[in-house]
Motif scaffolding. Structure first.
Motif, PDB file in Angstrom:
ATOM      1  N   ASN A   1      -3.305   5.542  -1.645  1.00 14.90           N
ATOM      2  CA  ASN A   1      -3.971   5.782  -2.920  1.00 14.90           C
ATOM      3  C   ASN A   1      -3.514   4.835  -4.032  1.00 14.90           C
TER       4      ASN A   1
ATOM      5  N   LYS B   1       0.862  -1.181   0.000  1.00 15.62           N
ATOM      6  CA  LYS B   1       0.000   0.000   0.000  1.00 15.62           C
ATOM      7  C   LYS B   1       0.899   1.232   0.000  1.00 15.62           C
TER       8      LYS B   1
ATOM      9  N   GLN C   1      -6.797   4.354  -5.925  1.00 20.12           N
ATOM     10  CA  GLN C   1      -7.979   4.728  -5.152  1.00 20.12           C
ATOM     11  C   GLN C   1      -8.838   5.709  -5.950  1.00 20.12           C
ATOM     12  N   THR C   2     -10.137   5.433  -5.991  1.00 22.35           N
ATOM     13  CA  THR C   2     -11.064   6.303  -6.713  1.00 22.35           C
ATOM     14  C   THR C   2     -12.093   6.946  -5.795  1.00 22.35           C
ATOM     15  N   GLY C   3     -12.091   6.575  -4.531  1.00 19.75           N
ATOM     16  CA  GLY C   3     -13.023   7.156  -3.575  1.00 19.75           C
ATOM     17  C   GLY C   3     -12.716   6.675  -2.181  1.00 19.75           C
ATOM     18  N   GLY C   4     -13.348   7.301  -1.208  1.00 13.99           N
ATOM     19  CA  GLY C   4     -13.142   6.915   0.180  1.00 13.99           C
ATOM     20  C   GLY C   4     -12.120   7.799   0.860  1.00 13.99           C
ATOM     21  N   ALA C   5     -11.996   7.588   2.155  1.00 12.58           N
ATOM     22  CA  ALA C   5     -11.153   8.462   2.969  1.00 12.58           C
ATOM     23  C   ALA C   5      -9.823   7.831   3.361  1.00 12.58           C
ATOM     24  N   GLY C   6      -9.472   6.677   2.807  1.00  6.36           N
ATOM     25  CA  GLY C   6      -8.214   6.026   3.173  1.00  6.36           C
ATOM     26  C   GLY C   6      -7.003   6.846   2.764  1.00  6.36           C
ATOM     27  N   GLU C   7      -5.899   6.657   3.460  1.00  6.56           N
ATOM     28  CA  GLU C   7      -4.694   7.429   3.156  1.00  6.56           C
ATOM     29  C   GLU C   7      -3.889   6.832   2.005  1.00  6.56           C
TER      30      GLU C   7
END
Length: 112
Positions: A62, A18, A54-60
């Protein structure tokens, strides 16, 4: 090197990397991951390879690098091959990530 499941030493092993990648470095980082995937596709036991953005969401994180291996034994040849390629090219992955401001969380996983 990952440990195979105690109950099944031939169980699949998953490599999940990640990354937190600055927007300006995304093309270069994704290109590097895909380049490694072209090396790995030749290694017996490499079952699936994916690079996810990453295309959406609040995770750090990407960018996700996902590789499924047939077993822990299948990974040994891959590690050696990639290390040899990097040495031949003079490529230092840690320096590459540091230069681009990339943070990583990398590890091997098994099914539970």
């Amino acid at each position: 090197m990952p440990n195979a499941s105690a109950s099944d030493p031939a169980a699949p092993v998953f490599r999940v990397d990640k990354f937190v990648v600055p927007a300006e470095a995304l093309p270069e980082v994704i290109a590097q991951i895909k380049r490694v995937h072209t090396i790995l596709e030749k290694v017996p036991g490499c079952l699936r390879r994916r690079v996810l953005s990453q295309t959406g969401g609040a995770g750090e994180f990407n960018v996700i690098n996902y590789i499924e291996w047939a077993s822990a034994d299948a990974i040994a040849a891959a590690v050696q091959l990639v290390q040899q390629q990097f040495e031949h090219e003079g490529f230092d992955p840690a320096a590459f990530m540091k230069q681009l401001g990339v943070r990583a969380d990398m590890g091997f996983y098994s099914e539970v």
